[in-house]
Design a protein around this motif. Structure first.
Motif, PDB file in Angstrom:
ATOM      1  N   LYS A   1     -92.593 -24.009  15.203  1.00 22.48           N
ATOM      2  CA  LYS A   1     -91.976 -23.685  13.921  1.00 22.48           C
ATOM      3  C   LYS A   1     -91.691 -22.184  13.916  1.00 22.48           C
ATOM      4  CE  LYS A   1     -92.657 -23.938   8.898  1.00 22.48           C
ATOM      5  NZ  LYS A   1     -91.376 -24.662   8.639  1.00 22.48           N
ATOM      6  N   ASP A   2     -90.530 -21.815  13.400  1.00 26.01           N
ATOM      7  CA  ASP A   2     -90.175 -20.397  13.350  1.00 26.01           C
ATOM      8  C   ASP A   2     -91.237 -19.611  12.597  1.00 26.01           C
ATOM      9  OD1 ASP A   2     -87.901 -20.902  14.747  1.00 26.01           O
ATOM     10  OD2 ASP A   2     -86.539 -20.779  13.020  1.00 26.01           O
ATOM     11  N   GLY A   3     -91.642 -18.478  13.176  1.00 25.33           N
ATOM     12  CA  GLY A   3     -92.656 -17.636  12.560  1.00 25.33           C
ATOM     13  C   GLY A   3     -94.068 -17.950  12.999  1.00 25.33           C
ATOM     14  N   TYR A   4     -94.200 -18.975  13.868  1.00 29.00           N
ATOM     15  CA  TYR A   4     -95.517 -19.409  14.331  1.00 29.00           C
ATOM     16  C   TYR A   4     -95.525 -19.471  15.856  1.00 29.00           C
ATOM     17  CZ  TYR A   4     -96.479 -20.891   9.542  1.00 29.00           C
ATOM     18  OH  TYR A   4     -96.680 -20.915   8.174  1.00 29.00           O
ATOM     19  N   LEU A   5     -96.718 -19.307  16.427  1.00 29.33           N
ATOM     20  CA  LEU A   5     -96.903 -19.540  17.854  1.00 29.33           C
ATOM     21  C   LEU A   5     -96.902 -21.045  18.099  1.00 29.33           C
ATOM     22  CD1 LEU A   5     -99.758 -16.947  18.494  1.00 29.33           C
ATOM     23  CD2 LEU A   5     -97.325 -16.685  19.041  1.00 29.33           C
ATOM     24  N   PHE A   6     -96.313 -21.466  19.204  1.00 27.84           N
ATOM     25  CA  PHE A   6     -96.246 -22.906  19.441  1.00 27.84           C
ATOM     26  C   PHE A   6     -97.592 -23.443  19.916  1.00 27.84           C
ATOM     27  CE2 PHE A   6     -94.654 -21.170  23.558  1.00 27.84           C
ATOM     28  CZ  PHE A   6     -95.559 -21.754  24.424  1.00 27.84           C
ATOM     29  N   TYR A   7     -97.730 -24.759  19.800  1.00 26.57           N
ATOM     30  CA  TYR A   7     -98.918 -25.475  20.264  1.00 26.57           C
ATOM     31  C   TYR A   7     -98.471 -26.403  21.388  1.00 26.57           C
ATOM     32  CZ  TYR A   7    -102.655 -28.986  20.350  1.00 26.57           C
ATOM     33  OH  TYR A   7    -103.649 -29.846  20.746  1.00 26.57           O
ATOM     34  N   SER A   8     -99.256 -26.458  22.466  1.00 25.72           N
ATOM     35  CA  SER A   8     -98.905 -27.364  23.558  1.00 25.72           C
ATOM     36  C   SER A   8    -100.084 -28.261  23.910  1.00 25.72           C
ATOM     37  CB  SER A   8     -98.439 -26.584  24.792  1.00 25.72           C
ATOM     38  OG  SER A   8     -99.511 -25.888  25.388  1.00 25.72           O
ATOM     39  N   GLU A   9     -99.734 -29.447  24.408  1.00 26.83           N
ATOM     40  CA  GLU A   9    -100.732 -30.439  24.815  1.00 26.83           C
ATOM     41  C   GLU A   9    -100.126 -31.196  25.981  1.00 26.83           C
ATOM     42  OE1 GLU A   9    -103.890 -31.503  25.246  1.00 26.83           O
ATOM     43  OE2 GLU A   9    -104.121 -31.287  23.069  1.00 26.83           O
ATOM     44  N   ASN A  10    -100.973 -31.798  26.824  1.00 26.09           N
ATOM     45  CA  ASN A  10    -100.424 -32.657  27.870  1.00 26.09           C
ATOM     46  C   ASN A  10    -101.177 -33.976  27.907  1.00 26.09           C
ATOM     47  OD1 ASN A  10    -102.413 -32.729  30.271  1.00 26.09           O
ATOM     48  ND2 ASN A  10    -102.308 -30.553  29.795  1.00 26.09           N
ATOM     49  N   PHE A  11    -100.448 -35.002  28.332  1.00 24.56           N
ATOM     50  CA  PHE A  11    -100.985 -36.354  28.361  1.00 24.56           C
ATOM     51  C   PHE A  11    -100.722 -36.949  29.735  1.00 24.56           C
ATOM     52  CE2 PHE A  11     -99.603 -35.366  24.072  1.00 24.56           C
ATOM     53  CZ  PHE A  11    -100.741 -35.665  23.326  1.00 24.56           C
ATOM     54  N   ASN A  12    -101.780 -37.305  30.418  1.00 26.67           N
ATOM     55  CA  ASN A  12    -101.676 -37.953  31.723  1.00 26.67           C
ATOM     56  C   ASN A  12    -101.813 -39.455  31.502  1.00 26.67           C
ATOM     57  OD1 ASN A  12    -101.849 -38.909  34.296  1.00 26.67           O
ATOM     58  ND2 ASN A  12    -103.718 -37.838  34.841  1.00 26.67           N
ATOM     59  N   LEU A  13    -100.676 -40.146  31.500  1.00 26.86           N
ATOM     60  CA  LEU A  13    -100.678 -41.575  31.194  1.00 26.86           C
ATOM     61  C   LEU A  13    -100.255 -42.427  32.378  1.00 26.86           C
ATOM     62  CD1 LEU A  13     -99.149 -41.495  27.605  1.00 26.86           C
ATOM     63  CD2 LEU A  13    -101.544 -41.399  28.273  1.00 26.86           C
ATOM     64  N   THR A  14    -100.232 -41.860  33.573  1.00 26.26           N
ATOM     65  CA  THR A  14     -99.931 -42.661  34.756  1.00 26.26           C
ATOM     66  C   THR A  14    -101.196 -43.391  35.191  1.00 26.26           C
ATOM     67  OG1 THR A  14    -100.377 -40.725  36.144  1.00 26.26           O
ATOM     68  CG2 THR A  14     -98.083 -41.174  35.573  1.00 26.26           C
ATOM     69  N   GLY A  15    -101.001 -44.422  35.991  1.00 23.18           N
ATOM     70  CA  GLY A  15    -102.149 -45.180  36.490  1.00 23.18           C
ATOM     71  C   GLY A  15    -102.488 -46.324  35.570  1.00 23.18           C
ATOM     72  N   ASP A  16    -103.693 -46.842  35.678  1.00 26.63           N
ATOM     73  CA  ASP A  16    -104.136 -48.000  34.900  1.00 26.63           C
ATOM     74  C   ASP A  16    -104.642 -47.534  33.540  1.00 26.63           C
ATOM     75  OD1 ASP A  16    -105.026 -50.393  33.951  1.00 26.63           O
ATOM     76  OD2 ASP A  16    -106.831 -50.469  35.202  1.00 26.63           O
ATOM     77  N   HIS A  17    -103.878 -47.875  32.505  1.00 26.75           N
ATOM     78  CA  HIS A  17    -104.289 -47.507  31.156  1.00 26.75           C
ATOM     79  C   HIS A  17    -104.271 -48.747  30.269  1.00 26.75           C
ATOM     80  CE1 HIS A  17    -104.294 -43.158  31.847  1.00 26.75           C
ATOM     81  NE2 HIS A  17    -103.235 -43.358  32.599  1.00 26.75           N
TER      82      HIS A  17
ATOM     83  N   ILE B   1    -103.126 -30.435  13.912  1.00 29.71           N
ATOM     84  CA  ILE B   1    -102.665 -29.295  14.715  1.00 29.71           C
ATOM     85  C   ILE B   1    -102.496 -28.056  13.845  1.00 29.71           C
ATOM     86  CG2 ILE B   1    -100.764 -28.414  16.110  1.00 29.71           C
ATOM     87  CD1 ILE B   1    -100.287 -31.257  17.058  1.00 29.71           C
ATOM     88  N   PRO B   2    -103.319 -27.023  14.085  1.00 32.79           N
ATOM     89  CA  PRO B   2    -103.127 -25.757  13.371  1.00 32.79           C
ATOM     90  C   PRO B   2    -102.101 -24.889  14.102  1.00 32.79           C
ATOM     91  CG  PRO B   2    -105.124 -25.651  14.696  1.00 32.79           C
ATOM     92  CD  PRO B   2    -104.537 -27.013  14.927  1.00 32.79           C
ATOM     93  N   LEU B   3    -101.089 -24.440  13.390  1.00 35.13           N
ATOM     94  CA  LEU B   3    -100.143 -23.493  13.968  1.00 35.13           C
ATOM     95  C   LEU B   3    -100.494 -22.090  13.490  1.00 35.13           C
ATOM     96  CD1 LEU B   3     -96.608 -25.185  13.832  1.00 35.13           C
ATOM     97  CD2 LEU B   3     -98.231 -25.060  15.736  1.00 35.13           C
ATOM     98  N   GLN B   4    -100.540 -21.185  14.440  1.00 35.75           N
ATOM     99  CA  GLN B   4    -100.934 -19.814  14.125  1.00 35.75           C
ATOM    100  C   GLN B   4     -99.715 -18.958  13.790  1.00 35.75           C
ATOM    101  OE1 GLN B   4    -103.793 -18.329  17.241  1.00 35.75           O
ATOM    102  NE2 GLN B   4    -103.236 -20.256  18.232  1.00 35.75           N
ATOM    103  N   PRO B   5     -99.701 -18.334  12.616  1.00 41.70           N
ATOM    104  CA  PRO B   5     -98.623 -17.374  12.340  1.00 41.70           C
ATOM    105  C   PRO B   5     -98.635 -16.280  13.414  1.00 41.70           C
ATOM    106  CG  PRO B   5     -99.874 -17.845  10.348  1.00 41.70           C
ATOM    107  CD  PRO B   5    -100.643 -18.447  11.485  1.00 41.70           C
ATOM    108  N   ILE B   6     -97.454 -15.846  13.822  1.00 41.22           N
ATOM    109  CA  ILE B   6     -97.381 -14.833  14.878  1.00 41.22           C
ATOM    110  C   ILE B   6     -97.953 -13.513  14.359  1.00 41.22           C
ATOM    111  CG2 ILE B   6     -95.861 -13.554  16.434  1.00 41.22           C
ATOM    112  CD1 ILE B   6     -93.874 -15.839  16.223  1.00 41.22           C
ATOM    113  N   LYS B   7     -98.991 -13.057  15.021  1.00 40.74           N
ATOM    114  CA  LYS B   7     -99.547 -11.745  14.681  1.00 40.74           C
ATOM    115  C   LYS B   7    -100.341 -11.223  15.876  1.00 40.74           C
ATOM    116  CE  LYS B   7    -103.909 -13.102  12.482  1.00 40.74           C
ATOM    117  NZ  LYS B   7    -104.771 -12.894  11.304  1.00 40.74           N
ATOM    118  N   LYS B   8    -100.559  -9.947  15.892  1.00 43.57           N
ATOM    119  CA  LYS B   8    -101.241  -9.287  16.995  1.00 43.57           C
ATOM    120  C   LYS B   8    -102.646  -9.859  17.182  1.00 43.57           C
ATOM    121  CE  LYS B   8    -102.443  -4.641  18.667  1.00 43.57           C
ATOM    122  NZ  LYS B   8    -102.377  -3.185  18.367  1.00 43.57           N
ATOM    123  N   GLY B   9    -103.010 -10.109  18.436  1.00 45.39           N
ATOM    124  CA  GLY B   9    -104.346 -10.577  18.773  1.00 45.39           C
ATOM    125  C   GLY B   9    -104.479 -12.080  18.902  1.00 45.39           C
TER     126      GLY B   9
END
Length: 650
Positions: free
Chosen positions: A500-516, A526-534
């Motif tokens: 979202k504009d004005g926020y740092l993005f959030y990323s995740e990965n999903f390994n769904l290959t194989g027997d599931h 999901i908490p999005l962090q407003p862009i700021k120093k630190g």
């Protein structure tokens, strides 16, 4: 509904009617009373008054029990009423009186016996028709195909598939008719069509009943009582043949004879915001035609809408698909290939959330009589494979349609008026046997919020196939509640990016290959962090081989998201941080972490980010975020991050 063979059979009726008008034609009866009753029946038949036509024919055969034409017309009428056993018996009487009088009686008896599930008798009649050598080439070919269908049906009956339907109970079903179920991916929301009596009914209103949508929500394993969805979805007219999107945020449905319509029945869409459904909108003249368009099914990525249409360019009722462009505009519908559509009728498409398994009904593919349910899978080239009949007793000699399958692929829902229900049609479910199951689909569900204020946020979701780098699903969390539901088809690995504009993005990965076989849903807010120093963001989709620092190709999607964030915020400076677990030599880990951070730095510089905006540093094993006593903890500690070192609003 039409049957693939019946449309040809009843041309006989026209022949008989013509004979009734031809004064030179001599009936097989000399009884004036029988002829008078027969000609009266023909007039009733011409005005679609089938019940009175049958009463007159009863009078005709009472006057002369060997009146062949009367039995033939009886067969036609009973076929129209789908009383196939009586139709077959009527044609048989005509045959017993004089089998040579009209050899097509064998064909008509055979087709009706087939549609009535009397497959052995049907074969005998059809073979007798072929042996008569009185049929034209086209009808002989149809009879030969029908014999093959009978053999197929007999084999299906002798090799039944597992099928134990369960009535969904009083919360969903009533003494009225409920049908056309549609379900969200989390199986928490069920929408059905219910036929209800019209309020303040008058003769001018036409039908005494109308169709409306009812919705039920599930808590744990309990479905709550379905309730009227109300305005603006339901109106005083008919709303039916709906599908709720797997994420529950949109609903596509059919409405007929509306002032804003383009044909007899059009496709409409309503979008959900918070708990409220928006005013339905006609999908427009590009999607809808001047004919009948109905029975929509939306793909889980929201890009393709499948539906049934009788529009020009098809052969009968066919299945079509429209695709949404990147700008959100629905394109000109395309008829699915002849591997799906036939010269008969295809209807009730359901595209499973795996986006590659299609269930539909057809009377043109080989089946057990009437409309049968089939499934087809999309191959690696994107083509639909030869449809498979889902089998007996799911299919019978009657019409079967409107089957849907849950996201896990192990449970199917359908409507039936079988004995023992609550009344009319009821909604049932059953465990779907393995061969007919689609690929399993799980989902991620939760809400997005501001990490500081806790306010709910509307944020963009992108699910990216790590192997191809292509965006599989793109959607937004709800602007009121911040809620989201993203389908995760199995057999692939995915990167999820939330931004979202004005926020740092959030990323995740999903390994769904194989027997599931036991894919559990991912429930996460999901908490999005407003862009700021630190502030620091873990780049969960940056990948390296063990003990190496060359970026793997699967890292491209995440690197592009970071590149995009820096481009949108040209006054932001970051440090790229590399971390390891505590396995191995400290100095080695320090060097490895620094080289990995440097690899990300060099990618960004190579792609145009100014060097003065970037620094990189390796921290080795000195800044763990999890325990190093488990493999899962060590995997979390092996990470690449970026930290905001400076930021000014643009």
């Amino acid at each position: 509904m039409k049957h693939s063979f019946i449309i040809y059979i009843f041309l006989v009726t026209l022949i008989v009617s013509c004979k009734a008008q031809n004064t030179s034609y001599k009936y097989t009866t000399k009884s004036d009373k029988a002829i008078k009753a027969y000609e009266k029946a023909a007039k009733y038949y011409d005005t679609y008054d089938n019940d009175n036509a049958l009463k007159s024919l009863d009078e005709a055969v009472k006057a002369d029990a060997k009146f062949i034409e009367a039995y033939m017309m009886m067969g036609d009428l009973y076929s129209d009423k789908k009383e196939y056993e009586k139709a077959t018996a009527s044609y048989k009487k005509a045959i017993d009186i004089d089998s040579a009088f009209f050899p097509n009686n064998f064909m008509n008896a055979g087709f009706n016996a087939y549609l009535g599930g009397q497959y052995v008798d049907a074969k005998k009649y059809l073979q007798s028709f072929i042996n008569s050598k009185k049929g034209n080439v086209i009808n002989v070919k149809r009879a030969e195909y029908a014999i093959k269908s009978c053999n197929f049906a007999i084999d299906a009956y002798n090799n039944p598939v597992p099928f134990k339907p369960v009535n969904m109970g009083d919360s969903i079903n009533t003494e009225l008719s409920e049908y056309l179920p549609s379900l969200t991916a989390d199986e928490k929301t069920l929408v059905i069509t219910r036929k209800i009596p019209k309020e303040n009914y008058s003769m001018e209103m036409g039908n005494k009943e109308q169709e409306d949508f009812y919705i039920s929500y599930r808590t744990d394993s309990i479905w709550h009582k379905a309730f009227d969805m109300g305005i603006p979805i339901n109106t005083l007219g008919n709303e039916g043949a709906q599908c709720i999107a797997p994420d529950g945020k949109s609903m596509y449905f059919t409405s007929c004879n509306k002032p804003d319509g383009y044909g007899s029945c059009d496709l409409y869409v309503s979008l959900k915001n918070g708990d409220r459904w928006g005013v339905p909108k006609n999908m427009g003249i590009v999607v809808n035609s001047e004919r009948w368009d109905s029975q929509p099914s939306i793909s889980s990525d929201g890009k393709n809408l499948y539906f049934t249409s009788a529009r020009a360019g098809g052969k009968d009722m066919d299945i079509w698909m429209t695709t949404k462009s990147e700008s959100g505009v629905w394109g000109k519908p395309v008829r699915l290939s002849d591997s799906i559509n036939t010269n008969g009728g295809e209807m009730a498409p359901f595209i499973h959330p795996d986006n590659k398994t299609l269930y539909f009904s057809s009377n043109g593919h080989m089946g057990l009589g009437g409309y049968d349910i089939f499934y087809s899978r999309k191959d690696t080239a994107g083509n639909w494979t030869k449809p498979v009949n889902i089998g007996y007793p799911i299919n019978t000699s009657a019409d079967e349609s409107y089957l849907i399958v849950n996201s896990k692929g192990d449970k199917a829902y359908f409507a039936s008026d079988t004995k023992g229900g609550k009344g009319g049609f009821d909604i049932y479910y059953f465990e779907l046997y393995k061969a007919a199951r689609p690929s399993a689909v799980t989902y991620m569900k939760g809400s997005v919020y501001n990490s500081l204020s806790k306010d709910k946020l509307k944020a963009k979701f992108e699910l990216i196939d790590l192997k191809t780098g292509k965006t599989v699903i793109e959607s937004f969390s709800d602007s009121v509640k911040g809620e989201f539901l993203v389908c995760l088809p199995s057999e692939n690995d995915y990167a999820l990016n939330v931004s979202k504009d004005g926020y740092l993005f959030y990323s995740e990965n999903f390994n769904l290959t194989g027997d599931h076989s036991k894919l559990d849903p991912y429930l996460k807010d999901i908490p999005l962090q407003p862009i700021k120093k630190g502030e620091t963001v873990v780049l969960k989709n940056i990948f390296f081989d063990t003990d190496k620092f060359d970026l793997k190709s699967e890292s491209t999607a995440e690197l592009e998201k970071l590149f995009g964030l820096l481009n949108k915020n040209p006054k932001m400076k970051i440090e790229i941080c590399g971390h390891t677990d505590n396995i191995g030599d400290d100095k080695y880990n320090q060097t490895l972490s620094e080289n990995r951070a440097k690899a990300v730095y060099e990618y960004l510089v190579t792609h145009g980010i100014a060097k003065e905006r970037l620094t990189y540093k390796g921290y080795g094993e000195t800044v763990p975020i999890d325990t190093n006593n488990t493999e899962e903890g060590r995997a979390n500690n092996r990470r690449t991050e970026f930290k905001v070192m400076d930021f000014l609003m643009n």
